[in-house]
Motif scaffolding. Structure first.
Motif, PDB file in Angstrom:
ATOM      1  N   GLY A  52      17.723  31.601  -0.043  1.00  0.00           N
ATOM      2  CA  GLY A  52      17.661  32.943   0.508  1.00  0.00           C
ATOM      3  C   GLY A  52      18.346  33.037   1.854  1.00  0.00           C
ATOM      4  O   GLY A  52      18.966  32.077   2.343  1.00  0.00           O
ATOM      5  N   ARG A  53      18.263  34.220   2.471  1.00  0.00           N
ATOM      6  CA  ARG A  53      18.886  34.496   3.760  1.00  0.00           C
ATOM      7  C   ARG A  53      17.835  34.963   4.757  1.00  0.00           C
ATOM      8  O   ARG A  53      16.880  35.633   4.379  1.00  0.00           O
ATOM      9  N   ARG A  54      18.028  34.613   6.017  1.00  0.00           N
ATOM     10  CA  ARG A  54      17.129  35.044   7.084  1.00  0.00           C
ATOM     11  C   ARG A  54      17.951  35.472   8.291  1.00  0.00           C
ATOM     12  O   ARG A  54      18.973  34.840   8.610  1.00  0.00           O
ATOM     13  N   ARG A  55      17.509  36.529   8.965  1.00  0.00           N
ATOM     14  CA  ARG A  55      18.093  36.932  10.245  1.00  0.00           C
ATOM     15  C   ARG A  55      17.171  36.457  11.358  1.00  0.00           C
ATOM     16  O   ARG A  55      16.004  36.837  11.395  1.00  0.00           O
ATOM     17  N   LEU A  56      17.692  35.619  12.231  1.00  0.00           N
ATOM     18  CA  LEU A  56      16.875  35.026  13.279  1.00  0.00           C
ATOM     19  C   LEU A  56      17.434  35.375  14.645  1.00  0.00           C
ATOM     20  O   LEU A  56      18.632  35.167  14.908  1.00  0.00           O
ATOM     21  N   ALA A  57      16.579  35.923  15.500  1.00  0.00           N
ATOM     22  CA  ALA A  57      16.989  36.230  16.865  1.00  0.00           C
ATOM     23  C   ALA A  57      17.291  34.933  17.609  1.00  0.00           C
ATOM     24  O   ALA A  57      16.526  33.971  17.531  1.00  0.00           O
ATOM     25  N   GLY A  58      18.413  34.917  18.308  1.00  0.00           N
ATOM     26  CA  GLY A  58      18.782  33.730  19.063  1.00  0.00           C
ATOM     27  C   GLY A  58      19.994  33.012  18.521  1.00  0.00           C
ATOM     28  O   GLY A  58      20.651  32.262  19.251  1.00  0.00           O
ATOM     29  N   LEU A  59      20.303  33.212  17.247  1.00  0.00           N
ATOM     30  CA  LEU A  59      21.518  32.628  16.671  1.00  0.00           C
ATOM     31  C   LEU A  59      22.735  33.452  17.092  1.00  0.00           C
ATOM     32  O   LEU A  59      22.675  34.679  17.143  1.00  0.00           O
ATOM     33  N   THR A  60      23.838  32.760  17.367  1.00  0.00           N
ATOM     34  CA  THR A  60      25.063  33.445  17.774  1.00  0.00           C
ATOM     35  C   THR A  60      26.075  33.551  16.656  1.00  0.00           C
ATOM     36  O   THR A  60      27.125  34.165  16.830  1.00  0.00           O
ATOM     37  N   GLY A  61      25.778  32.947  15.523  1.00  0.00           N
ATOM     38  CA  GLY A  61      26.700  32.972  14.399  1.00  0.00           C
ATOM     39  C   GLY A  61      26.002  32.498  13.137  1.00  0.00           C
ATOM     40  O   GLY A  61      24.815  32.142  13.154  1.00  0.00           O
ATOM     41  N   ALA A 148      21.136  22.029  24.565  1.00  0.00           N
ATOM     42  CA  ALA A 148      20.774  21.551  23.225  1.00  0.00           C
ATOM     43  C   ALA A 148      19.256  21.581  23.042  1.00  0.00           C
ATOM     44  O   ALA A 148      18.753  22.017  21.989  1.00  0.00           O
ATOM     45  N   ILE A 149      18.512  21.124  24.049  1.00  0.00           N
ATOM     46  CA  ILE A 149      17.048  21.122  23.948  1.00  0.00           C
ATOM     47  C   ILE A 149      16.509  22.549  23.907  1.00  0.00           C
ATOM     48  O   ILE A 149      15.580  22.858  23.155  1.00  0.00           O
ATOM     49  N   ALA A 150      17.106  23.451  24.706  1.00  0.00           N
ATOM     50  CA  ALA A 150      16.665  24.849  24.708  1.00  0.00           C
ATOM     51  C   ALA A 150      16.899  25.493  23.342  1.00  0.00           C
ATOM     52  O   ALA A 150      16.059  26.258  22.855  1.00  0.00           O
ATOM     53  N   ALA A 151      18.038  25.199  22.725  1.00  0.00           N
ATOM     54  CA  ALA A 151      18.311  25.746  21.402  1.00  0.00           C
ATOM     55  C   ALA A 151      17.322  25.204  20.375  1.00  0.00           C
ATOM     56  O   ALA A 151      16.816  25.946  19.516  1.00  0.00           O
ATOM     57  N   TYR A 152      17.036  23.910  20.456  1.00  0.00           N
ATOM     58  CA  TYR A 152      16.060  23.286  19.556  1.00  0.00           C
ATOM     59  C   TYR A 152      14.687  23.925  19.733  1.00  0.00           C
ATOM     60  O   TYR A 152      14.006  24.251  18.755  1.00  0.00           O
ATOM     61  N   ARG A 153      14.292  24.126  20.989  1.00  0.00           N
ATOM     62  CA  ARG A 153      13.021  24.804  21.280  1.00  0.00           C
ATOM     63  C   ARG A 153      12.996  26.202  20.693  1.00  0.00           C
ATOM     64  O   ARG A 153      11.987  26.632  20.098  1.00  0.00           O
ATOM     65  N   ASP A 154      14.091  26.939  20.831  1.00  0.00           N
ATOM     66  CA  ASP A 154      14.145  28.306  20.306  1.00  0.00           C
ATOM     67  C   ASP A 154      13.985  28.314  18.789  1.00  0.00           C
ATOM     68  O   ASP A 154      13.368  29.238  18.225  1.00  0.00           O
ATOM     69  N   GLY A 155      14.543  27.319  18.119  1.00  0.00           N
ATOM     70  CA  GLY A 155      14.395  27.241  16.666  1.00  0.00           C
ATOM     71  C   GLY A 155      12.957  26.997  16.255  1.00  0.00           C
ATOM     72  O   GLY A 155      12.462  27.591  15.289  1.00  0.00           O
ATOM     73  N   ILE A 156      12.263  26.112  16.995  1.00  0.00           N
ATOM     74  CA  ILE A 156      10.842  25.872  16.712  1.00  0.00           C
ATOM     75  C   ILE A 156      10.043  27.156  16.879  1.00  0.00           C
ATOM     76  O   ILE A 156       9.234  27.534  16.019  1.00  0.00           O
ATOM     77  N   ASN A 157      10.265  27.845  17.989  1.00  0.00           N
ATOM     78  CA  ASN A 157       9.496  29.056  18.276  1.00  0.00           C
ATOM     79  C   ASN A 157       9.823  30.187  17.313  1.00  0.00           C
ATOM     80  O   ASN A 157       8.959  31.020  17.015  1.00  0.00           O
ATOM     81  N   ALA A 158      11.051  30.212  16.813  1.00  0.00           N
ATOM     82  CA  ALA A 158      11.395  31.225  15.811  1.00  0.00           C
ATOM     83  C   ALA A 158      10.581  31.014  14.544  1.00  0.00           C
ATOM     84  O   ALA A 158      10.143  31.979  13.904  1.00  0.00           O
ATOM     85  N   TRP A 159      10.366  29.748  14.175  1.00  0.00           N
ATOM     86  CA  TRP A 159       9.547  29.483  12.996  1.00  0.00           C
ATOM     87  C   TRP A 159       8.094  29.881  13.245  1.00  0.00           C
ATOM     88  O   TRP A 159       7.439  30.466  12.383  1.00  0.00           O
ATOM     89  N   ILE A 160       7.574  29.582  14.437  1.00  0.00           N
ATOM     90  CA  ILE A 160       6.185  29.926  14.752  1.00  0.00           C
ATOM     91  C   ILE A 160       5.984  31.445  14.722  1.00  0.00           C
ATOM     92  O   ILE A 160       4.938  31.933  14.280  1.00  0.00           O
ATOM     93  N   ARG A 161       7.004  32.193  15.179  1.00  0.00           N
ATOM     94  CA  ARG A 161       6.873  33.660  15.238  1.00  0.00           C
ATOM     95  C   ARG A 161       7.060  34.340  13.899  1.00  0.00           C
ATOM     96  O   ARG A 161       6.768  35.531  13.768  1.00  0.00           O
ATOM     97  N   ARG A 162       7.552  33.609  12.909  1.00  0.00           N
ATOM     98  CA  ARG A 162       7.869  34.251  11.642  1.00  0.00           C
ATOM     99  C   ARG A 162       6.598  34.794  11.000  1.00  0.00           C
ATOM    100  O   ARG A 162       5.492  34.361  11.317  1.00  0.00           O
ATOM    101  N   ARG A 163       6.766  35.697  10.067  1.00  0.00           N
ATOM    102  CA  ARG A 163       5.615  36.233   9.332  1.00  0.00           C
ATOM    103  C   ARG A 163       5.246  35.256   8.224  1.00  0.00           C
ATOM    104  O   ARG A 163       6.044  34.959   7.346  1.00  0.00           O
ATOM    105  N   GLY A 164       4.026  34.775   8.266  1.00  0.00           N
ATOM    106  CA  GLY A 164       3.571  33.811   7.276  1.00  0.00           C
ATOM    107  C   GLY A 164       2.381  33.045   7.800  1.00  0.00           C
ATOM    108  O   GLY A 164       1.993  33.173   8.957  1.00  0.00           O
ATOM    109  N   ALA A 165       1.785  32.258   6.949  1.00  0.00           N
ATOM    110  CA  ALA A 165       0.610  31.498   7.341  1.00  0.00           C
ATOM    111  C   ALA A 165       1.013  30.233   8.082  1.00  0.00           C
ATOM    112  O   ALA A 165       2.062  29.647   7.821  1.00  0.00           O
ATOM    113  N   ALA A 166       0.159  29.798   9.002  1.00  0.00           N
ATOM    114  CA  ALA A 166       0.371  28.522   9.677  1.00  0.00           C
ATOM    115  C   ALA A 166       0.041  27.393   8.704  1.00  0.00           C
ATOM    116  O   ALA A 166      -0.654  27.597   7.707  1.00  0.00           O
TER     117      ALA A 166
END
Length: 362
Positions: A52-61, A148-166
């Motif tokens: 599938g496809r996802r739109r994630l805030a923070g990605l530049t491309g 690089a670490i900030a981008a990695y952190r942003d990816g983790i937090n994007a997953w935590i913010r997603r709609r779904g169960a923990a």
């Protein structure tokens, strides 16, 4: 008057009791089926989607993640920052609770998650001070590493913010994941380094109490010098036997390289066994690949959830591995007891211990 022979019909109250028992049994079975279905549905909500496809805030491309038939993902991105973002997203999707526990181990906050049984561990970790050290280290990161670490952190937090169960582990401990910081990632790196490097042998303190600090230090250094880094031997089998016996006695891990002249392909082969705890589930390593067009980033290997880092892998030209030397790397100090117990001896003089308040919650 003669009665017709045959069975006597059950009384009405007995029939009603049997009917209610059947309804109750059916209700229990139905409740069990519905509970199981709800549990499966809840667990599926916490799992990452493999298509599938996802739109994630923070990605530049655009970023493409391909998962092969063995379940190993490959990340393809135009920009390296987006590739590290996607790695954080993947790690969180598959190993979020493991990463959270890793982060809490580094910070000495495990008891907040699992209770008072971890207070002794947390107390030791707070004394090591990985949290304050991580804050100071994060402030001194070079721009490339920090990005690089900030981008990695942003990816983790994007997953935590997603709609779904923990993940279901959070339900078991009645907790919820909290956002990650750059300092969290640096602290995880410190914890991983500490885990593979004993600062002081566990029995050293007991030994020093029995025979004195100076004699214990002498024995420790003598044991170190008695173990050569390069094992002598007339044959490969002999050297392997000696190395194996040393590894069993002292711990550690191993690597070796086969020369191109001894391989069918004519290329060298690197063998690496980091001796990480594979009996722990999930394992400490996460196989994947990461590729970016703008910088030429091209790595396939094993990463560590919680850290944007590949200790094992190759880039198509160079292969690398890591071994746990398990070398003693601590500084042994003498702290006089009594009125001057807030100072320790160092370099012919004394220094004051650094004191900081710590609050442990369970």
């Amino acid at each position: 008057m003669n009665e017709r022979p045959g069975r006597t019909a059950p009384a009405a109250p007995q029939r009603r009791s049997a009917r209610w028992a059947l309804w109750a049994l059916g209700g229990v079975v139905l409740l069990a089926v519905l509970s199981a279905a709800a549990g499966v549905f809840f667990l599926r909500l916490s799992l990452p989607k493999e298509s599938g496809r996802r739109r994630l805030a923070g990605l530049t491309g655009p970023v493409t993640i391909y998962i092969d038939r063995r379940g190993v993902p490959q990340i393809w991105a135009d920009r390296e920052r987006d590739a590290w973002y996607a790695l954080g997203w993947l790690h969180a999707g598959d190993r979020l609770f493991q990463m959270d526990l890793f982060r809490r181990m580094a910070a000495g906050r495990v008891s907040e998650l699992i209770g008072s049984g971890a207070l002794d561990f947390d107390e030791r970790q707070r004394a090591l001070g990985f949290g304050p050290v991580a804050e100071r280290a994060a402030a001194r990161l070079d721009p490339v590493t920090r990005d690089a670490i900030a981008a990695y952190r942003d990816g983790i937090n994007a997953w935590i913010r997603r709609r779904g169960a923990a993940p279901f582990e959070y339900l078991a401990v009645r907790a919820a994941p909290r956002p990650w910081t750059i300092e969290d990632v640096v602290a995880c790196f410190l914890e991983q380094s500490y885990d593979l490097t004993p600062v002081v042998p566990e029995d050293f303190h007991d030994l020093s109490d029995r025979i004195g600090l100076d004699r214990a230090r002498t024995l420790l250094l003598a044991a170190r010098d008695a173990a050569p880094d390069i094992v002598a031997g007339d044959s490969l089998d002999e050297r392997a036997t000696v190395s194996s016996s040393r590894a069993e006695a002292a711990g550690g891990s191993n690597s070796w390289v086969v020369a191109p002249s001894r391989t069918l392909s004519g290329k060298p082969i690197l063998a690496n066994d980091p001796h990480l705890d594979i009996e722990r589930l999930p394992t400490p390593l996460y196989p994947c690949g990461i590729h970016a067009l703008d910088t030429g980033l091209d790595i396939v290997g094993a990463s560590i959830p919680g850290i944007p880092y590949f200790p094992l892998g190759h880039n198509g030209r160079i292969a690398w591995g890591v071994t746990a030397a398990m070398t003693f790397s601590g500084a042994i100090i003498s702290a006089p007891a009594g009125a001057d117990s807030m100072h320790y001896l160092w370099g012919g003089g004394s220094r004051a211990f650094e004191a900081r308040p710590e609050t442990l919650r369970a």
